[in-house]
Design a protein around this motif. Structure first.
Motif, short mmCIF file in Angstrom:
data_model
loop_
_atom_site.label_atom_id
_atom_site.label_comp_id
_atom_site.label_asym_id
_atom_site.label_seq_id
_atom_site.Cartn_x
_atom_site.Cartn_y
_atom_site.Cartn_z
N ASN A 218 -8.14 20.91 -49.71
CA ASN A 218 -8.65 19.59 -49.32
C ASN A 218 -8.70 19.39 -47.81
N ILE A 219 -7.77 20.02 -47.10
CA ILE A 219 -7.67 19.78 -45.66
C ILE A 219 -8.63 20.64 -44.85
N VAL A 220 -8.76 21.90 -45.20
CA VAL A 220 -9.54 22.84 -44.39
C VAL A 220 -10.99 22.39 -44.19
N PRO A 221 -11.71 21.93 -45.24
CA PRO A 221 -13.09 21.46 -44.98
C PRO A 221 -13.16 20.33 -43.97
N LEU A 222 -12.14 19.46 -43.93
CA LEU A 222 -12.14 18.39 -42.95
C LEU A 222 -11.96 18.93 -41.53
N PHE A 223 -11.22 20.02 -41.41
CA PHE A 223 -11.00 20.63 -40.11
C PHE A 223 -12.30 21.15 -39.52
N MET A 224 -13.26 21.49 -40.35
CA MET A 224 -14.53 22.00 -39.82
C MET A 224 -15.20 20.95 -38.92
N PHE A 225 -15.08 19.69 -39.30
CA PHE A 225 -15.72 18.64 -38.52
C PHE A 225 -14.79 18.09 -37.43
N ALA A 226 -13.50 18.42 -37.53
CA ALA A 226 -12.57 18.07 -36.46
C ALA A 226 -12.51 19.17 -35.41
N THR A 227 -13.23 20.25 -35.65
CA THR A 227 -13.34 21.37 -34.70
C THR A 227 -14.76 21.37 -34.15
N PRO A 228 -14.96 21.58 -32.85
CA PRO A 228 -16.32 21.55 -32.29
C PRO A 228 -17.16 22.76 -32.69
N VAL A 229 -17.42 22.87 -33.98
CA VAL A 229 -18.27 23.95 -34.49
C VAL A 229 -19.73 23.58 -34.33
N PHE A 240 -11.51 11.10 -26.50
CA PHE A 240 -11.60 12.06 -27.60
C PHE A 240 -11.98 13.46 -27.13
N ASP A 241 -12.64 13.56 -25.97
CA ASP A 241 -12.99 14.88 -25.45
C ASP A 241 -11.74 15.67 -25.03
N ILE A 242 -10.64 14.96 -24.79
CA ILE A 242 -9.36 15.60 -24.49
C ILE A 242 -8.50 15.71 -25.74
N TYR A 245 -8.45 18.67 -28.27
CA TYR A 245 -7.69 19.89 -28.03
C TYR A 245 -6.36 19.88 -28.76
N ALA A 246 -5.99 18.74 -29.35
CA ALA A 246 -4.81 18.73 -30.23
C ALA A 246 -5.06 19.63 -31.44
N ASN A 247 -6.33 19.80 -31.79
CA ASN A 247 -6.70 20.81 -32.78
C ASN A 247 -6.73 22.16 -32.06
N ALA A 248 -5.78 23.02 -32.39
CA ALA A 248 -5.63 24.28 -31.66
C ALA A 248 -6.88 25.14 -31.70
N LEU A 269 -7.25 26.36 -17.71
CA LEU A 269 -6.36 25.42 -18.41
C LEU A 269 -6.54 25.53 -19.91
N VAL A 270 -7.80 25.67 -20.35
CA VAL A 270 -8.07 25.81 -21.77
C VAL A 270 -7.47 27.11 -22.29
N TYR A 271 -7.60 28.18 -21.50
CA TYR A 271 -7.06 29.48 -21.94
C TYR A 271 -5.54 29.45 -22.00
N LEU A 272 -4.90 28.81 -21.03
CA LEU A 272 -3.45 28.70 -21.05
C LEU A 272 -2.98 27.88 -22.24
N TRP A 273 -3.72 26.82 -22.57
CA TRP A 273 -3.39 26.02 -23.75
C TRP A 273 -3.55 26.87 -25.01
N MET A 274 -4.59 27.68 -25.05
CA MET A 274 -4.81 28.57 -26.19
C MET A 274 -3.65 29.55 -26.34
N LEU A 275 -3.19 30.14 -25.25
CA LEU A 275 -2.06 31.06 -25.30
C LEU A 275 -0.78 30.35 -25.73
N ALA A 276 -0.61 29.12 -25.25
CA ALA A 276 0.59 28.36 -25.61
C ALA A 276 0.63 28.08 -27.12
N THR A 277 -0.50 27.67 -27.69
CA THR A 277 -0.53 27.42 -29.13
C THR A 277 -0.34 28.70 -29.92
N SER A 278 -0.86 29.82 -29.39
CA SER A 278 -0.73 31.10 -30.06
C SER A 278 0.73 31.54 -30.13
#
Length: 300
Positions: A218-229, A240-242, A245-248, A269-278
């Motif tokens: 139920n959750i994963v399909p909603l994530f598709m629209f919460a992710t900038p796909v 909201f543009d910031i 990024y709470a969505n990893a 900054l985006v790459y460092l945030w990506m590494l931090a979440t990873s």
């Protein structure tokens, strides 16, 4: 031992006539052992990982009628449908950089869907992963924590086909590829670590309750629209543009588009945030799984 130097010696306890050596480690040694433990597990069980991975890949591609052909054409069909739907009805912002807006938007979606499909496959499968291998875990001394690694590598092989198709499509459209495509591993390696950590967490939760699997459905399909796909993150109005990024997954999608479509180095900054979440997800997932490792055998 030099003067002033201290050394923590292991203690020996006797339980039921057996000697049990208990190591006494200082806090720094504990942290170092924890950080190294998942990688030592992977190294010690690499033969088992490769054997099961080969079997899973054969089962996935040889056991289906389409095999590798389906792996190539399935993402192309999906991208064609999404492109037709969104460019003719919703008129979402189109990517720039090529002559045909519709083809440009197809590439724009493709770069996002590659990341999201990788995530969704792991999210759907992970909660039931231990149940799939319950007969191994219960009957043999099986490294259950390696199942998340094997599952991620299996999904990586399938995702790699989509990446190759995406690059070929861009090559056909543009006539060349930006040099930055050589940096794709710098996005995929952190993404794999993120997904392994997520899989460890979901495996442990799914062992205790099968509801975790139903929740993901139920959750994963909603994530598709919460992710900038289907849209660029900067099309959102502040804040909201910031907040997106709470969505990893946002960081991974943005970095992939910078490397593949824009031919530019990702925002630091985006790459460092990506590494931090990873890193945080990888080690939190392993800590959570390792904490309940002994209980899992009894509940699955």
């Amino acid at each position: 031992m030099r003067e002033g130097e201290t050394r923590l010696m292991p203690s020996v306890n006797v339980v039921n006539g057996k000697q049990i050596v208990v190591e006494t480690l200082d806090p720094l040694q504990r942290v170092q052992r924890f950080l190294a433990k998942p990688f030592l597990q992977m190294r010690n069980h690499q033969d088992l990982i490769l054997a099961i991975l080969r079997r899973e890949l054969r089962a996935r591609f040889q056991g289906s009628a389409g095999g590798w052909i389906r792996a190539v054409f399935a993402p192309l069909v999906a991208i064609a449908v999404y492109t037709m739907a969104f460019t003719t009805n919703l008129q979402l912002p189109l990517a720039e950089g090529v002559d045909s807006k519709r083809v440009a938007y197809a590439l724009f979606i493709f770069s996002g869907i590659v990341i999201f499909n990788f995530f969704s496959e792991m999210a759907f499968r992970s909660p039931m992963l231990l149940h799939e291998y319950a007969h191994y875990i219960k009957q043999t001394i099986f490294p259950s924590d390696m199942l998340a690694v094997i599952s991620t590598l299996r999904a990586t092989a399938y995702t790699g086909i989509s990446v190759i198709v995406m690059l070929l499509l861009e090559l056909v459209v543009r006539g060349s590829l930006p040099w930055t495509v050589v940096l794709i591993p710098l996005v995929f390696l952190p993404l794999m670590a993120f997904l392994v950590g997520m899989a460890w967490f979901l495996c442990a939760v799914g062992a205790f309750t099968r509801d975790a699997g139903y929740l993901m459905i139920n959750i994963v399909p909603l994530f598709m629209f919460a992710t900038p796909v289907f849209y660029p993150h900067n099309s959102l109005s502040p804040p909201f543009d910031i907040l997106i990024y709470a969505n990893a997954l946002t960081g991974y999608v943005e970095c992939m588009r910078d490397i593949v479509l824009q031919g530019s180095i990702p925002n630091p900054l985006v790459y460092l945030w990506m590494l931090a979440t990873s890193v945080s997800t990888f080690y939190f997932g392993y800590w959570f799984f390792d904490r309940y490792r002994n209980v899992i055998v009894d509940v699955i």
